[in-house]
Design an enzyme around this catalytic site. Structure first.
Site, PDB file in Angstrom:
ATOM      1  N   ARG A  29       0.762  -1.093  -0.080  1.00 39.24           N
ATOM      2  CA  ARG A  29      -0.037   0.053  -0.129  1.00 39.24           C
ATOM      3  C   ARG A  29       1.016   1.355  -0.025  1.00 39.24           C
ATOM      4  NH1 ARG A  29      -3.722  -0.543   5.060  1.00 39.24           N
ATOM      5  NH2 ARG A  29      -1.650  -1.519   5.780  1.00 39.24           N
ATOM      6  N   ASN A  47      -6.317  -2.292   2.124  1.00 45.16           N
ATOM      7  CA  ASN A  47      -6.395  -3.936   2.053  1.00 45.16           C
ATOM      8  C   ASN A  47      -8.005  -4.457   2.229  1.00 45.16           C
ATOM      9  OD1 ASN A  47      -3.784  -4.184   2.182  1.00 45.16           O
ATOM     10  ND2 ASN A  47      -3.797  -4.213   4.555  1.00 45.16           N
TER      11      ASN A  47
END
EC number: 6.2.-.-
Length: 770
Positions: A29, A47
């Site tokens: 990320r 996520n």
């Protein structure tokens, strides 16, 4: 009127990407965030239970550059396996964010294995000017615990054991800073807010905390004491590897008379002072998995290890630093230490403090623990470079859970593995997930650990199985567990599972000729197999050849005593005339024992038939007087391999004899064993005969491959942990024009059975539903 900041750009696009693979707990990320900001794109990344979802919005050219860089610049251990793209209407959104995770769907994202300390964290730990100086639990996005601390997916701090440690302002600032390598690092902590060390006496009494605890552990090791250390995935038993008396004490307490101990060193340079190290072996040692690597020990080591660390073994299992805690210990000690699993031989590794106090109090002198919970125990992985490739012998910390693609996995299932070297696997959504090594299921503690592992894996991946797969042996613990799970059970032949595990790893569909050689496994005719040649194609398989069967006088006792196996082999060779001959194994028995063995062999009482290649290794070990009694699994076979590696020449033995036996072929080893025994009696060097035996085995494999004429040959089973046998067989098969495949990422031993079981069960389900 819409504000200017939200006006859509004329050539703007907005797309959503759903990404699967190893994309959680690996800095994916933050990587996406920095890439999007660098390209001036708006959107978010988060996520999900399945992996990562992201949206990017901006000029078409910037999005295309972003997509190209996403694939090109992603770095291990992050791995993109799937990427689906959907176009959406632009919204004129500004700015890019890391959004809160979504857990609406069933978990299917990769759960990353634990990772060893990275160089950046190591530098901080040894920098007096750094706020994490000498902090044993320093981690970042690139290292630290993952699988061992996760409670549920997706991988976020609130769903891990780190939820017990609220970040201090300084750590929170790092966590929120896109320029920091701790940007969204879920294990982030420091001395002010993170886990802490404690030193305990064997009765659990607290002796010291924090750095004082570390110093106490260091002093104990310097004094030759045994320290139980709570590491990344569980407890390790540590002792000075130079101190023969201390190592002997550990062997006595752990009930491990001869099996080699692993040794930890502080660097590759220190490893090279103890063992020969190729560039590939160095890379394997230094990898993020930080496994135990089996290496050839130096005979000329300046500072040798105690001889009882690996008695009678030319190899040594070495590993480097796993955590900052190990780094601090090794830096202070300056000498190698034994670092073996925190258990008694055959039991599972201890992970909880109370459990360790209860199970290890009569082994360890001190306990160096910490307050970060280990939710899922995981032992050290073991690798060996065979035929130029690092080969996994035990899939555990740093490597498991291991994800393998398998398109046949269309329905969820659980595969329970075997009885020895237990590990289970899940089948789901086009992949098989192999869990970490658990242990041998002969012990009640290991069975409890196995039950917990089944619960853990099913929960983490939300698997409610349509079927359960297990070994075909009806008396295995795993077979009884399968029967009690309340789902259809697929009983997979042991040696077929070995072959299918390799086929799955290499995405082979068949036809293949599978060479499945191991100690013993339940055969489809009720005897003990282990020297098998199977053809496999789709859902069809057939036993086409095997080693000529012989008896194992005493059954299980013969596995522990190679001399008994040798009696069974010699009886198959000479019949009743055996007892009038002066073979070495017979001299190891009393007159009363010989009478008992004679009755067993002639009447077949408590003397099951086997075709096992592993047991044939045992018989040769006894005939060459290399090992008459074994204290651990594989000891006799290892002795034969080590002798062969030391041979000055290869003693030629008769060529393999292949004879029809019903609708299969039998390899008659009797002429070979007769010649080997006669040569040994005549004084030929045992090493030269051991080398000849290896060459005979490799020639046997090539002869059967030529007979069957299938171009793809699979080598599987525990016998192919033997580097010499594997390399000889591969070389000769390749020279004969065959394509050869073997287990590399999946253990060739019973630790890989669950993969093959899952593959077979899925094929049967597919056949039924298709």
């Amino acid at each position: 009127m819409e504000p200017a900041a939200c006006l859509a750009v004329p050539d703007a696009q907005r797309i959503r990407l759903d990404v699967t693979g190893a994309v959680q707990g690996v800095g994916f990320r933050p990587f996406v965030y920095r890439l999007a900001v660098d390209e001036g794109l708006a959107g978010y990344v988060r996520n999900t239970a399945a992996g990562v979802t992201l949206e990017v919005e901006g000029p078409d050219s910037a999005i295309e550059r972003f997509l190209a860089r996403l694939r090109r610049e992603v770095r291990p251990p992050a791995l993109i396996e799937g990427l689906s793209r959907k176009s959406l209407e632009p919204t004129g959104r500004q700015g890019f964010t890391i959004s809160s995770s979504s857990s609406d769907a069933a978990p299917s994202a990769h759960i990353l294995p634990d990772l060893a300390m990275c160089e950046d964290c190591r530098a901080e730990v040894f920098d007096p000017a750094d706020r994490r100086y000498r902090y044993p639990f320093t981690t970042c996005m690139h290292c630290g615990p993952r699988y061992s601390i996760i409670e549920t997916a997706p991988y976020d701090r609130a769903r891990t054991a780190m939820r017990h440690f609220a970040m201090c302002p300084a750590c929170q600032a790092e966590y929120d800073d896109p320029a920091s390598r701790r940007f969204h690092a879920e294990t982030n902590a420091c001395p002010d807010c993170g886990p802490q060390l404690a030193l305990h006496a064997v009765d659990g009494t607290l002796l010291a905390k924090s750095d004082d605890a570390l110093q106490g552990g260091i002093e104990a090791l310097r004094e030759g004491r045994i320290v139980a250390l709570k590491g990344l995935g569980g407890f390790q038993l540590l002792v000075d590897a130079r101190n023969e008396e201390a190592v002997a004490r550990l062997r006595e307490r752990k009930h491990r008379p001869a099996k080699p101990f692993a040794v930890m060193v502080g660097s590759s340079a220190e490893a090279e002072a103890i063992a020969h190290l190729s560039p590939l072996e160095r890379d394997t040692l230094e990898s993020a998995a930080a496994p135990i690597v089996l290496l050839q020990a130096r005979k000329d080591a300046v500072r040798p290890l105690a001889p009882n660390v690996a008695p009678g073994n030319p190899n040594i299992g070495l590993l480097l630093l796993i955590t900052p805690l190990h780094g601090l210990l090794m830096d202070a000690l300056g000498f190698p230490i034994v670092a073996t699993s925190g258990n008694r031989s055959g039991e599972p590794i201890a992970a909880d403090d109370d459990e360790a106090f209860a199970r290890l109090a009569d082994i360890a002198d001190f306990f160096l623990t910490h307050d970060r919970p280990i939710l899922h125990p995981v032992d050290d992985s073991v690798l060996r470079v065979i035929a130029g490739q690092p080969t996994v012998l035990r899939c555990a910390r740093g490597l498991a859970p291991l994800v393998l693609p398998d398109p046949k996995q269309t329905q969820p299932l659980v595969a329970l593995g075997g009885h020895m070297k237990s590990a289970l696997a899940l089948g789901r959504s086009g992949q098989i997930v192999l869990g970490p090594h658990i242990g041998d299921l002969a012990h009640s503690e290991t069975r409890e650990a196995f039950a917990r592992s089944v619960t853990t894996m099913r929960s983490l991946y939300a698997v409610e199985p349509a079927a359960v797969a297990c070994d075909a042996h009806p008396d295995y613990h795993t077979s009884r567990v399968a029967d009690g799970m309340g789902h259809p059970v697929s009983r997979v032949p042991h040696h077929l599972a070995h072959v299918l595990a390799v086929m799955t790893e290499h995405a082979l569909t068949g036809p293949v000729l599978g060479v499945a050689w191991d100690g013993t496994g339940c055969g489809e005719d009720g005897t003990l197999w282990g020297g098998e040649f199977l053809t496999v194609d789709g859902t069809a398989h057939r036993r086409v050849a095997h080693l000529l069967p012989f008896r194992l006088p005493g059954g299980e006792a013969a596995i522990r005593e190679p001399r008994r196996t040798a009696v069974g082999v010699l009886h198959a060779l000479h019949g009743d005339a055996l007892w009038d001959r002066g073979h070495t194994p017979l001299a190891a028995f009393s007159a009363e024992e010989r009478g008992m063995l004679r009755a067993m062999s002639e009447r077949g009482l408590n003397a099951p038939l086997t075709s096992s290649a592993g047991r044939l290794f045992d018989a040769v070990a006894s005939l060459l007087n290399l090992c008459q009694r074994a204290s651990f699994d594989g000891e006799a076979a290892m002795a034969v391999e080590f002798a062969a590696q030391a041979a000055r020449t290869v003693h030629a033995l008769p060529r393999p004899v292949i004879v029809p036996e019903g609708d299969v072929m039998a390899i008659d080893w009797r002429p070979m064993v007769s010649a080997l025994a006669d040569a040994a009696f005549a004084g030929v060097e045992a090493a030269d005969l051991a080398a000849g035996f290896h060459h005979w085995l490799a020639e046997t494999i090539v002869a059967l491959a030529r007979h069957e004429g299938i171009s793809q040959v699979v080598l599987s089973g525990g016998c192919f942990q033997n580097a010499l046998l594997t390399e000889l067989a591969m070389t000769r098969l390749q020279e004969a024009g065959f394509r050869v495949y073997r287990a590399i990422r999946v253990p060739p031993n019973d630790g890989g059975l669950a993969v093959g079981q899952a593959a077979w069960a899925a094929r049967l389900l597919d056949k039924v539903t298709g």
